[in-house]
Design a protein around this motif. Structure first.
Motif, mmCIF file in Angstrom:
data_model
loop_
_atom_site.group_PDB
_atom_site.id
_atom_site.type_symbol
_atom_site.label_atom_id
_atom_site.label_comp_id
_atom_site.label_asym_id
_atom_site.label_seq_id
_atom_site.Cartn_x
_atom_site.Cartn_y
_atom_site.Cartn_z
ATOM 1 N N ASP A 380 -19.690 -52.442 -41.196
ATOM 2 C CA ASP A 380 -19.042 -53.099 -42.459
ATOM 3 C C ASP A 380 -20.042 -53.454 -43.256
ATOM 4 O OD1 ASP A 380 -16.902 -54.508 -43.787
ATOM 5 O OD2 ASP A 380 -18.224 -56.139 -43.544
ATOM 6 N N THR A 383 -20.863 -57.576 -43.667
ATOM 7 C CA THR A 383 -21.310 -58.222 -42.581
ATOM 8 C C THR A 383 -22.186 -57.566 -41.640
ATOM 9 O OG1 THR A 383 -19.413 -57.636 -41.275
ATOM 10 C CG2 THR A 383 -19.199 -59.576 -42.636
ATOM 11 N N LEU A 385 -21.097 -55.660 -39.374
ATOM 12 C CA LEU A 385 -20.592 -55.802 -38.142
ATOM 13 C C LEU A 385 -20.058 -54.470 -37.802
ATOM 14 C CD1 LEU A 385 -18.675 -59.036 -37.807
ATOM 15 C CD2 LEU A 385 -20.797 -58.515 -36.473
ATOM 16 N N ASN A 428 -17.238 -63.018 -49.915
ATOM 17 C CA ASN A 428 -18.124 -62.158 -49.021
ATOM 18 C C ASN A 428 -19.105 -62.958 -48.185
ATOM 19 O OD1 ASN A 428 -16.780 -59.887 -49.596
ATOM 20 N ND2 ASN A 428 -18.123 -59.298 -51.270
ATOM 21 N N ALA A 431 -17.482 -64.541 -45.332
ATOM 22 C CA ALA A 431 -17.493 -63.639 -44.276
ATOM 23 C C ALA A 431 -18.835 -63.458 -43.591
ATOM 24 C CB ALA A 431 -17.046 -62.356 -44.820
ATOM 25 N N GLN A 432 -19.903 -63.238 -44.365
ATOM 26 C CA GLN A 432 -21.162 -63.369 -43.541
ATOM 27 C C GLN A 432 -21.361 -64.502 -42.716
ATOM 28 O OE1 GLN A 432 -23.635 -62.754 -47.068
ATOM 29 N NE2 GLN A 432 -22.970 -60.626 -47.619
ATOM 30 N N ALA A 435 -19.534 -63.890 -39.592
ATOM 31 C CA ALA A 435 -20.051 -63.044 -38.779
ATOM 32 C C ALA A 435 -21.216 -63.620 -37.850
ATOM 33 C CB ALA A 435 -20.543 -61.872 -39.671
ATOM 34 N N ARG A 450 -15.380 -56.196 -37.572
ATOM 35 C CA ARG A 450 -14.422 -56.728 -38.390
ATOM 36 C C ARG A 450 -13.824 -55.358 -39.041
ATOM 37 N NH1 ARG A 450 -16.325 -57.948 -44.706
ATOM 38 N NH2 ARG A 450 -14.582 -59.389 -45.425
ATOM 39 N N SER A 452 -10.982 -55.880 -41.377
ATOM 40 C CA SER A 452 -10.429 -56.186 -42.863
ATOM 41 C C SER A 452 -11.136 -57.101 -43.278
ATOM 42 C CB SER A 452 -8.880 -56.083 -42.717
ATOM 43 O OG SER A 452 -8.499 -57.240 -42.109
ATOM 44 N N ASP A 453 -10.851 -57.408 -44.693
ATOM 45 C CA ASP A 453 -11.340 -58.723 -45.192
ATOM 46 C C ASP A 453 -11.268 -59.964 -44.420
ATOM 47 O OD1 ASP A 453 -12.037 -56.851 -47.209
ATOM 48 O OD2 ASP A 453 -10.357 -57.273 -48.564
ATOM 49 N N ASP A 454 -10.041 -60.155 -43.861
ATOM 50 C CA ASP A 454 -10.057 -61.307 -43.289
ATOM 51 C C ASP A 454 -9.632 -61.630 -41.744
ATOM 52 O OD1 ASP A 454 -7.441 -60.535 -43.741
ATOM 53 O OD2 ASP A 454 -6.629 -61.979 -44.636
ATOM 54 N N PHE A 456 -11.219 -60.529 -37.847
ATOM 55 C CA PHE A 456 -12.459 -60.105 -37.053
ATOM 56 C C PHE A 456 -11.929 -59.991 -35.777
ATOM 57 C CE2 PHE A 456 -14.139 -61.986 -40.703
ATOM 58 C CZ PHE A 456 -15.617 -61.577 -40.837
#
Length: 813
Positions: A380, A383, A385, A428, A431-432, A435, A450, A452-454, A456
């Protein structure tokens, strides 16, 4: 000791003022009736032409009298006959001022000649009416306005400035400018203005009436222009009506070019002109409407203090659309010629540079896309990931080696709301942070990814307790994360699945973990959920429901039963409207609640056709059950019918046209319909949502924010979108009798809504104690089992008949 007469008069005046103030402050005095504001527009074409001005004017009037008390009346033959609209207008006036009631203050804005003419013939006349007219050309109507001391904001100044500007902006070889006109008085005024400036040579001596042009004069003027090699250009001194539009389009097809002083003409081929700034003109109308002095406004001062918006499109010399930010009040001919060649040279140079750099850019773009695809298959980009591809490959390797694998599906709904409210970059960063926290928790034993956007996912192998590890993830995210120094608590929905019990393939195992996470949402809790075998039945039932719903939507007749739940004004317990609900009785599946099939419709993208069927069913029922005007009113106002809508409708700009077409088909006024949307509308494009909502409000639809306080609504979002009501979530009403904090929150929300011009509706009222507390806190409207349970529409009619609130008559009679 003697007192001067002047001082004695001051003391007497002060005593009178104090007496009046004390008299008004005495409890039990009747409150002043609310003020109403109305904007009268001649036709749909005028509505489109004056859309920016009407939007600004409606906001100003709403801040004065409240959003719910501002209405829009459209006259004209493009939707209904004029006689029909005048009859509806008279009925509206009678309803807003019923016989025997105290008349309220009425503020009326009359747009153009047709609205003034209708207002002059209105019988009976309006009580306590304060009117202001805008853009009237007919001299007889102007005299009538003057005799009745009705202020008039005219466009004479802009017409003269636009004509002078058009004469100065044209080329010398263009020849004299003809004048197309409608009213003789306006023509003489414009010609006299040109002659005072010494520009007679630039204006032709041929005056061409638009209403009934002299064909011989037109032919002579055309022949003279063709003989001299000059274009046929003219200035329009005519209102934008459908008749004039057809004539101008016919003349344009013959090669005529026009200058104008009204924005709408630009859309039909005019070269340009000078027009009033909507915000400044709206302010002028507001000040005249609420001013005690009934004198016409002089626009000379307004023109000098607030420059107009100048549009210059001139298709022969400047390519592209007209721009609103251009401010050329005077354009010399030499400047126009230089601009023409400058833009031509710039275009040639830009074309050469574009062709030279296009090959290099395409090569760079191709390589960048290849690199992006390679990165997408691996990690990704936000992140760093692993993505879905690497996760599924790793899962497949472990399953083939017969390792026991546990999968943790973490859905962060808060990330979606952060993205909608603060932007992609802000989400973003969050999200980081997620992660980094997952990496720290795993410690090299687990494999985070990850999807998708939301969403994990964490894969773990070994004999550790799956639920213990899930609980550890839950506890780690109880501590808020910081984004740019601001703490945010991100509570994930965690679903747990293990292989091979819950899935023998990566896809099946991921689906099982997702079903377990969805079960967290269905249970209204926060604890991690372990996948259960009965969830397979739940997933199968959702699939069957989606297929059954698709087949039901293809049928012409509604597959559901329409229910109504009444809404009451709490102070007097009088009926004000009802909310439309639906129930689905399936012969094989039994009774299916909306809480079950509405989420299925959302997930299967069938919610839009479902909402359309509900809207059609409700309008059809209303059209077949007509209320008598005198008995179908609640305290002088019509009943309002609330219909729930999905947020997906705001992705389509044609949604407003569809609603208006359905209302026109069934003969239902938009003012009697309220559209309820949930707080999830904040996840959409706020700019587009605002535009769609403003268009709906301009046509009279009410907008209700449903389930207020249960989600992530921000005050900025509540302020920027033109809602008329907020519906208080049931969670506040349930605890209002036992929790003092709930009472304080309800009081604060009610005061806040009242300050923003909104009305609060409390739902879920089930006890008399809740009703008494809400009434004491100032909540105006409510609904719930105590006031009336949802029931079929026929039962609703019987309930109204029993209480003699309204009388309904079938339209087939």
């Amino acid at each position: 000791m003697t007192i001067e007469p002047r001082r004695l008069a001051r003391m007497a005046m002060a005593s009178c003022l104090m007496f009046v103030a004390c008299w008004q402050a005495v409890p039990g005095q009747a409150a002043e009736p609310p003020a109403n504001a109305m904007i009268v527009v001649p036709s749909q074409l005028a509505l489109q032409s004056d859309a920016p001005l009407l939007a600004d004017l409606r906001e100003r009037l709403a801040s004065r009298v409240g959003e719910a008390n501002v209405t829009l009346e459209i006259l004209g033959d493009d939707r209904f006959p004029t006689s029909t609209m005048l009859h509806r207008w008279r009925e509206t006036m009678a309803h807003r001022q019923p016989v025997g009631s105290e008349a309220s203050e009425e503020y009326v804005v009359l747009m153009h000649d047709a609205a003034v003419r209708a207002y002059r013939g209105l019988e009976p006349p309006m009580k306590n009416a304060h009117a202001v007219a805008y853009g009237v050309r007919d001299s007889a109507l102007r005299e009538w306005l003057k005799d009745n001391r009705i202020p008039h904001v005219a466009l004479d100044t802009y017409a003269e400035r636009s004509l002078h500007w058009a004469l100065g902006a044209r080329r010398a070889e263009a020849g004299p400018l003809a004048l197309w006109y409608v009213d003789d008085a306006r023509r003489d005024t414009l010609v006299a203005s040109v002659r005072r400036q010494g520009e007679t040579a630039s204006l032709s001596d041929t005056w061409l009436p638009l209403a009934g042009p002299d064909q011989d004069a037109v032919a002579q003027f055309t022949a003279r222009r063709q003989q001299q090699g000059q274009p046929r250009q003219a200035f329009l001194s005519a209102p934008v009506t459908r008749v004039n539009l057809r004539r101008v389009q016919a003349l344009a097809a013959e090669g005529w070019q026009f200058w104008c002083y009204q924005r709408e003409w630009l859309r039909h081929g005019c070269l340009g002109g000078i027009f009033p700034e909507p915000d400044a003109m709206a302010g002028a109308l507001e000040s005249q409407l609420f001013s005690s002095a009934a004198t016409p406004l002089s626009l000379e001062g307004l023109f000098a203090s607030s420059p107009p918006s100048v549009l210059y499109s001139a298709r022969e010399w400047i390519r592209g659309d007209a721009r609103n930010d251009v401010s050329w009040l005077e354009v010399p001919e030499s400047v126009i010629a230089q601009r023409h060649w400058r833009w031509l040279a710039f275009g040639l140079a830009a074309g050469a540079l574009l062709i030279g750099g296009l090959i290099g850019w395409l090569a760079w773009r191709r390589e960048a896309l290849r690199q992006r695809r390679r990165l997408a298959m691996r990690n990704d980009q936000v992140t760093d990931l692993p993505g879905r591809f690497l996760l599924e490959r790793r899962l497949q390797n472990f399953m083939e080696d017969a390792y026991a694998v546990s999968l943790y599906y973490l859905a962060f709904d808060s990330l979606r709301h952060l993205r909608a409210q603060f932007g992609v970059e802000y989400a973003n960063v969050a999200a980081q942070c997620v992660a980094e926290r997952l990496r720290g928790t795993c410690g090299g034993v687990c494999y985070p990814a990850r999807l998708s956007d939301d969403v994990f996912v964490v894969m773990a192998s070994g004999a550790q307790d799956p639920m213990a590890l899930a609980q550890r993830y839950q506890e780690d995210f109880d501590t808020p994360i910081e984004v740019h120094g601001v703490p945010h608590r991100l509570e994930p929905r965690i679903g747990v699945a293990i292989s091979p019990e819950h899935g023998k393939t990566p896809t099946a195992l991921l689906q099982a973990a997702q079903d377990a996470a969805d079960q967290v949402l269905a249970s209204a809790g926060t604890e991690p959920q372990f996948f259960q075998l009965d969830m397979l039945k739940t997933a199968e039932r959702r699939r069957i429901l989606a297929e059954t719903l698709a087949d039901a939507l293809e049928e012409e007749s509604p597959f559901f039963e329409l229910y109504l739940q009444p809404q009451y004004r709490l102070a007097k317990r009088e009926l004000v409207g009802a909310e439309a609900l639906i129930r689905w009785h399936h012969p094989a599946l039994g009774t299916i609640s909306p809480g079950e099939f509405i989420p299925v419709a959302e997930a299967s993208h069938q919610i839009v056709p479902l909402d359309e069927k509900v809207f059609d069913a409700m309008l059809a029922w209303l059209s077949h059950n007509i209320m008598w005007p005198k008995e179908g009113m609640a305290n002088g106002r019509s009943l309002v019918w609330a219909i729930n809508l999905s947020i997906r409708h705001f992705d389509d700009m044609r949604f407003t046209d569809w609603l208006l077409a359905r209302c026109k088909k069934y003969g239902i006024a938009p003012q009697s319909i309220e559209l309820e949307v949930t707080e999830h509308v904040a996840t959409q494009d706020l700019g587009q949502v605002r535009q769609v909502m403003r268009t709906l409000r301009l046509h009279g639809f009410g907008l209700v924010l449903d389930d207020f306080g249960a989600g992530y609504t921000s005050l900025r979002f509540l302020k920027e979108l033109p809602f008329t009501k907020v519906k208080l979530d049931k969670v506040y009403v349930d605890s209002i009798a036992d929790d003092e904090r709930s009472q304080l929150l309800v009081k604060g929300i009610t005061d806040l809504a009242r300050g923003l011009g909104l009305t609060v509706v409390a739902e879920g009222i089930e006890t008399q104690e809740q009703l008494d507390i809400l009434r004491g806190l100032g909540c105006p409207i409510g609904q719930g089992y105590l006031l009336g349970r949802p029931g079929p529409v026929d039962d609703f009619l019987y309930r109204l008949a029993d209480k003699r609130a309204v009388t309904m008559v079938s339209s087939s009679r």
